[in-house]
Design a protein around this motif. Structure first.
Motif, PDB file in Angstrom:
ATOM      1  N   SER A 122      71.978  41.301 -21.797  1.00 33.60           N
ATOM      2  CA  SER A 122      71.762  41.241 -23.246  1.00 33.60           C
ATOM      3  C   SER A 122      70.541  42.056 -23.658  1.00 33.60           C
ATOM      4  O   SER A 122      70.563  42.763 -24.670  1.00 33.60           O
ATOM      5  N   VAL A 144      70.724  45.312 -26.211  1.00 30.82           N
ATOM      6  CA  VAL A 144      69.952  45.354 -27.456  1.00 30.82           C
ATOM      7  C   VAL A 144      68.940  46.490 -27.422  1.00 30.82           C
ATOM      8  O   VAL A 144      68.777  47.238 -28.401  1.00 30.82           O
ATOM      9  N   GLY A 160      63.166  44.100 -28.396  1.00 28.18           N
ATOM     10  CA  GLY A 160      64.512  43.704 -27.984  1.00 28.18           C
ATOM     11  C   GLY A 160      64.504  42.538 -27.015  1.00 28.18           C
ATOM     12  O   GLY A 160      65.251  41.560 -27.185  1.00 28.18           O
ATOM     13  N   VAL A 170      65.973  38.751 -27.817  1.00 33.17           N
ATOM     14  CA  VAL A 170      67.072  38.262 -26.980  1.00 33.17           C
ATOM     15  C   VAL A 170      66.701  36.931 -26.337  1.00 33.17           C
ATOM     16  O   VAL A 170      67.477  35.968 -26.366  1.00 33.17           O
ATOM     17  N   LEU A 178      73.655  44.121 -34.320  1.00 34.53           N
ATOM     18  CA  LEU A 178      72.620  43.376 -33.603  1.00 34.53           C
ATOM     19  C   LEU A 178      72.286  42.010 -34.209  1.00 34.53           C
ATOM     20  O   LEU A 178      72.187  41.021 -33.463  1.00 34.53           O
TER      21      LEU A 178
END
Length: 482
Positions: free
Chosen positions: A283, A287, A307, A311, A332
């Protein structure tokens, strides 16, 4: 037949014991001279009186607790504690009962959604109190009570099973349940101290470090500033939070085993932990690369900083922010809301459905595909090398079905209160998964939605924290039959 005297006795003891925690923010109020000390003392006296009134008439009852009473005690305890914990919020920042109850439930369920508009103007003792609510709710106050109150030596396992998140509720780290609870809390306290020290050394004030450390380890998300972690704008502070959010999203039993054995092998041999690690890393990579591809950030370091933090804060359902991700491009923002649905590991302080449930649901789906081609084949569902009983597999599917139905029900109710689709989806994701951060009407906070929506989301937070069945079982006629 329900043993109400035993239920009342235990609830009375627990509520009276909880009243003592009001004295800590009272001390903070005296330290910072913010004028709230007497309010916390009043809250302590009211809570103590409620506990004693419940306990004294039934203090000599000899009834033992069964699992049936355990579910009722846990549910009532969370509701009653949320109600009595509203008292300090009435005095400052002067919230009405609806907003104060929402704030209390959000704190105890480690959701992190707030109805307070300007945190920077709130007295420090109230800010500490919010963080304390997060921290106590993180591992579960019931587990703490089992660990420290010898009065609960009867019925401890029933409470522990009702309180502990995840499908594997029969596993114990130590032979006695109170030792198990103490082991989990020892790990929790130790990691909290390390987190606080990390934040303090990295540049936070000691007060901010304590509050953020409590909220981080509890994956609670209550910050001391409106801008959350964006207030410090420090990659180092964000990285420290990343580490402890990641650890908090793992099964605390694995932390115990790793320390006891002096080896990290416990993490790698656990099938859920391997999937959790892969889920987080994948993930973050997705991202970060998307942020670079869309030129949202010009450097890999900046994209990775923002990011990875966002996450981890949604996967572990913490709810902190270090940037306004609601304005990130393409898919996103929606992706982050969906990551919270999966959540962290069973046995962690994180919310969501839990990785192991999603993992087993996928395995079951693959088995059904294989059965289509080989109808007579006996195909077991395995978790690692262990073959799971069919009862566990069916329970997973029952949970997923209940999760989807309850999720849709909450969404429909919110749409009926006048919320738009995006805001309703984000609000339910934030509260039902105990994640806190939202989009649309609830992007900044939950202060401006209707009272009906706030009460709906308060129930959603409680149902999500108690993993649906603990709450829903009380609504079935079978539960109340003799």
């Amino acid at each position: 037949m329900m043993r109400f005297a035993a239920v009342r006795r235990v609830l009375g003891v627990l509520i009276a014991a909880y009243s003592v925690t009001m004295l800590v923010p009272a001390a903070v109020a005296l330290l910072y001279r913010d004028g709230q000390a007497l309010h916390f003392v009043d809250s302590f006296l009211v809570t103590l009186a409620i506990g004693l009134v419940m306990w004294l008439p039934v203090r000599r009852t000899q009834q033992e607790l069964r699992r049936r009473e355990g579910f009722l005690i846990v549910t009532l305890y969370w509701v009653i504690l949320s109600a009595v914990s509203t008292l300090p919020f009435h005095f400052s920042p002067h919230l009405d009962f609806t907003d104060a109850f929402f704030e209390s439930v959000s704190g105890f369920t480690t959701t992190g959604a707030t109805t307070i508009v300007n945190l920077d103007d709130v007295p420090k003792s109230i800010l500490y109190y919010r963080a304390q609510l997060n921290w106590l709710g993180g591992m579960g106050i019931i587990v703490l009570a089992i660990a420290v109150l010898p009065l609960l030596r009867v019925g401890g396992m029933q409470l522990f099973k009702a309180e502990t998140p995840g499908p594997m509720k029969d596993e114990k780290l130590t032979p006695r349940i109170e030792h198990t609870a103490r082991a989990l809390w020892a790990i929790y306290v130790g990691m909290t101290v390390l987190c606080i020290l990390g934040f303090w050394i990295a540049g936070m004030s000691f007060f901010d470090a304590v509050c953020q450390g409590f909220a981080t380890m509890a994956t609670g998300g209550f910050s001391t500033h409106n801008d959350s972690f964006a207030y410090w704008n420090s990659p180092l502070i964000s990285a420290i939070a990343d580490v402890f959010m990641f650890l908090s999203g793992m099964n605390f039993a694995l932390h115990y085993l790793a320390l006891r054995r002096g080896s990290l092998r416990a993490y790698w041999t656990d099938p859920e932990a391997r999937v959790y690690i892969a889920f987080v890393v994948g993930s973050i990579a997705l991202v970060t690369l998307t942020l670079l591809w869309t030129h949202t950030y010009s450097s890999l370091g900046a994209a990775l900083n923002y990011g990875a933090f966002q996450v981890l804060t949604v996967i572990t359902c913490t709810g902190f922010v270090n940037t306004d991700f609601t304005h990130w491009p393409v898919f996103l923002p929606a992706l982050l809301m969906m990551l919270a649905i999966v959540g962290g590991s069973a046995g962690s302080t994180a919310g969501g459905m839990k990785v192991v449930r999603v993992q087993l649901a996928i395995k079951q789906s693959v088995r059904e595909f294989r059965r289509i081609l080989h109808p007579r084949a006996e195909i077991p569902v395995k978790l690692g090398r262990n073959v799971l009983p069919e009862r566990v597999v069916s329970a997973i599917w029952s949970f997923l079905a209940a999760y989807v139905l309850v999720y849709l029900l909450f969404m429909l109710i919110l749409l009926g209160t006048g919320m738009d689709w995006d805001s309703a989806f984000a609000a339910v994701s934030a509260c039902f998964n105990n994640m806190g951060a939202g989009l649309g009407m609830v992007g900044d906070n939950f202060a401006h939605i209707s009272n009906a929506a706030k009460w709906t989301l308060s129930v959603a937070m409680l149902v999500g924290r108690l993993e649906i069945f603990t709450f829903l079982v009380l609504l079935t006629p079978m539960y109340w039959r003799r």
